[in-house]
Enzyme design. Structure first.
Site, PDB file in Angstrom:
ATOM      1  N   GLU A 217      41.546  46.393  33.825  1.00 12.35           N
ATOM      2  CA  GLU A 217      41.523  44.873  33.172  1.00 12.35           C
ATOM      3  C   GLU A 217      41.883  45.095  31.553  1.00 12.35           C
ATOM      4  O   GLU A 217      41.275  44.623  30.795  1.00 12.35           O
ATOM      5  CB  GLU A 217      40.155  44.435  33.318  1.00 12.35           C
ATOM      6  CG  GLU A 217      39.973  44.096  34.985  1.00 12.35           C
ATOM      7  CD  GLU A 217      38.571  43.225  35.079  1.00 12.35           C
ATOM      8  OE1 GLU A 217      37.735  43.024  33.972  1.00 12.35           O
ATOM      9  OE2 GLU A 217      38.451  42.992  36.285  1.00 12.35           O
ATOM     10  N   GLU A 333      40.641  46.028  45.308  1.00 12.47           N
ATOM     11  CA  GLU A 333      39.355  45.367  45.578  1.00 12.47           C
ATOM     12  C   GLU A 333      39.425  44.281  46.510  1.00 12.47           C
ATOM     13  O   GLU A 333      39.178  43.108  45.992  1.00 12.47           O
ATOM     14  CB  GLU A 333      38.692  45.118  44.164  1.00 12.47           C
ATOM     15  CG  GLU A 333      38.770  46.309  43.226  1.00 12.47           C
ATOM     16  CD  GLU A 333      38.237  45.925  41.952  1.00 12.47           C
ATOM     17  OE1 GLU A 333      37.483  44.736  41.642  1.00 12.47           O
ATOM     18  OE2 GLU A 333      37.859  46.690  40.883  1.00 12.47           O
TER      19      GLU A 333
HETATM   20  C1  XIL Z   1      31.492  43.973  40.119  1.00  6.40           C
HETATM   21  C2  XIL Z   1      30.490  44.325  41.289  1.00  6.40           C
HETATM   22  O1  XIL Z   1      31.031  44.130  42.425  1.00  6.40           O
HETATM   23  C3  XIL Z   1      29.311  43.661  40.986  1.00  6.40           C
HETATM   24  O2  XIL Z   1      28.396  44.203  42.070  1.00  6.40           O
HETATM   25  C4  XIL Z   1      28.921  43.926  39.276  1.00  6.40           C
HETATM   26  O3  XIL Z   1      27.754  42.968  39.266  1.00  6.40           O
HETATM   27  C5  XIL Z   1      30.095  43.266  38.662  1.00  6.40           C
HETATM   28  O4  XIL Z   1      31.250  44.304  38.911  1.00  6.40           O
HETATM   29  N1  XIL Z   1      36.466  43.913  38.956  1.00  6.40           N
HETATM   30  C6  XIL Z   1      36.069  44.972  39.091  1.00  6.40           C
HETATM   31  C7  XIL Z   1      34.822  45.569  39.569  1.00  6.40           C
HETATM   32  O5  XIL Z   1      36.930  45.983  38.495  1.00  6.40           O
HETATM   33  O6  XIL Z   1      34.347  46.545  39.019  1.00  6.40           O
HETATM   34  C8  XIL Z   1      33.865  44.482  39.410  1.00  6.40           C
HETATM   35  O7  XIL Z   1      32.666  44.731  40.341  1.00  6.40           O
HETATM   36  C9  XIL Z   1      34.493  43.008  40.299  1.00  6.40           C
HETATM   37  C10 XIL Z   1      35.637  42.667  39.177  1.00  6.40           C
END
Ligand code: XIL
Length: 384
Positions: A217, A333
């Site tokens: 990010e 994701e």
């Molecule tokens: C999220 C997790 O899924 C949650 O459990 C945690 O509380 C916050 O982070 N983008 C990302 C991930 O790269 O690391 C994030 O994961 C979701 C958004």
């Protein structure tokens, strides 16, 4: 969820919010409330993933199975249907994985790759209160990471390491560090974390941690490098782009030094729906490659909604662009939420199917990873 910069966190000015409440929520008080930023979690609606809360497959599962040439039931797991080049992955949550139960019983036949959902993040590896020392030898706690990577290795699951440099969930001592301290802090961190798991092998003798999201990010929704948060803000505001680029390049080099065999990725969200952001992410990847950074590909988080029909064309286009640049694409994701309670399980399934189809058609798409697999365990909060 406390990440203030993530778009899923509401950031509306108060007035717009009040207007929204008056127009939608109050009349809907007798019936279900609309969900703006969460996955719709009301009766009659399901969550963003491919198995329901009771671990039964949803239409989205059937769609993925069919795209892979299967018949849609769970007897033949997704992993056994996928071509060899393509990892079929899911986020793996520490507590659920350690408890095992239906979570692991459902995961293991379906997936051959996992991404620890949080166990490898900076704040988990350096729990609050453990301060940094300049030599980088203390302040680490690998208890959860070791268990999770151990579990993956024992089951011959490949691991995507997530994530090395991210502005989210950083301890106060990193937030409070000066610009000059940031490079040594992250250099130590990367050498320790990546180095620790470099030689881990699974029951099958294969390397366990095959990839790392080196920088997560780094680009803003407006198509600029991230600027305003406490972390990236250290690099000197709008004038800081050269310093940020150099820092990012160095972090890739450090990760490569720590594990020369791991595939190294930039990772970001909303790129398939925001052209300005996509352009900047691709430009950053090109700059890194042209300036000698060991980057192997770009990861796309792919947090979509059940109305994102037609997205597959964009995924295919991006894959081809990356292929021409000599880079891999990974879906890192994916989940498909019912924003504003729009869409249905059928359109959700179509969105999943489109993205997988585009990935299957692209020879450089090497992972299709979902951010979880059961609606029982998802990072989206309910509608309350
Ligand atoms: C999220 C997790 O899924 C949650 O459990 C945690 O509380 C916050 O982070 N983008 C990302 C991930 O790269 O690391 C994030 O994961 C979701 C958004």
């Amino acid at each position: 969820m406390t990440n203030p910069d993530h778009p899923i966190t509401p950031t509306w000015p108060g007035l717009v919010r009040i207007l929204f409440l008056a127009l939608f929520l109050i009349p809907a008080a007798a019936g279900p409330a609309l969900c703006q930023w969460c996955s719709c979690d009301l009766e009659g609606w399901s969550g963003p993933l491919i198995f329901d809360r009771d671990y039964n497959p949803k239409p989205a599962y059937t769609a993925l199975s069919r795209e892979l040439g299967g018949v849609g039931d769970t007897n033949r797991g997704l992993r056994s249907l996928a071509p060899a080049r393509l990892g079929i992955g899911t986020a793996m949550r520490y507590q659920a994985a350690i408890e095992g139960g239906r979570y692991m019983a459902t995961l293991l036949p379906q997936f051959n790759q996992v991404t620890p959902e949080s166990a490898l993040k900076f704040g988990e590896v350096h729990p609050h209160g453990l301060a940094w020392d300049p030599a980088g030898q203390t302040g680490y706690d690998f208890s959860r990471a070791d268990q999770l990577i151990g579990l993956a290795a024992a089951n011959s699951l490949q691991v995507r390491g997530h994530t090395l440099v991210w502005h989210g969930f950083l301890p106060d001592w990193v937030m409070g560090a000066s610009r000059d301290q940031i490079t040594p802090i992250f250099t130590n961190h990367i050498l320790r974390v990546v180095g620790r798991f470099r030689d881990r092998k699974g029951g099958d003798g294969q390397k366990t941690v095959v990839a790392w999201d080196v920088v997560n990010e780094a680009v803003n929704n407006d198509g600029e490098l991230r600027l305003h948060d406490e972390f990236w803000g250290k690099f000197g505001g709008a004038e800081g782009e050269p310093a940020k680029l150099e820092f990012i390049r160095e972090m890739f080099e450090t990760a490569h030094r720590a594990d020369p065999e791991a595939r190294l990725f930039l990772n970001d969200f909303d790129c398939f729906t925001n052209q300005a952001k996509l352009d900047k992410v691709l430009a950053l990847a090109a700059w890194l490659r042209d300036n000698g950074a060991p980057i192997h590909g770009v990861g796309f988080q792919t947090h979509l909604t059940a109305t994102d029909l037609g997205i597959g064309a964009k995924v295919g286009e991006v894959a081809r662009t990356l292929e021409a640049m000599g880079l891999e694409m990974q879906i890192t994701e994916m989940d498909v939420r019912f924003q504003d309670c729009q869409g249905s399980e059928e359109t959700q399934a179509q969105v999943y199917g489109e993205v997988l189809r585009a990935c299957l058609m692209a020879g450089n798409c090497t992972s299709f990873t979902m951010w979880g697999f059961t609606d029982n365990i998802t990072w989206f909060e309910g509608c309350d």
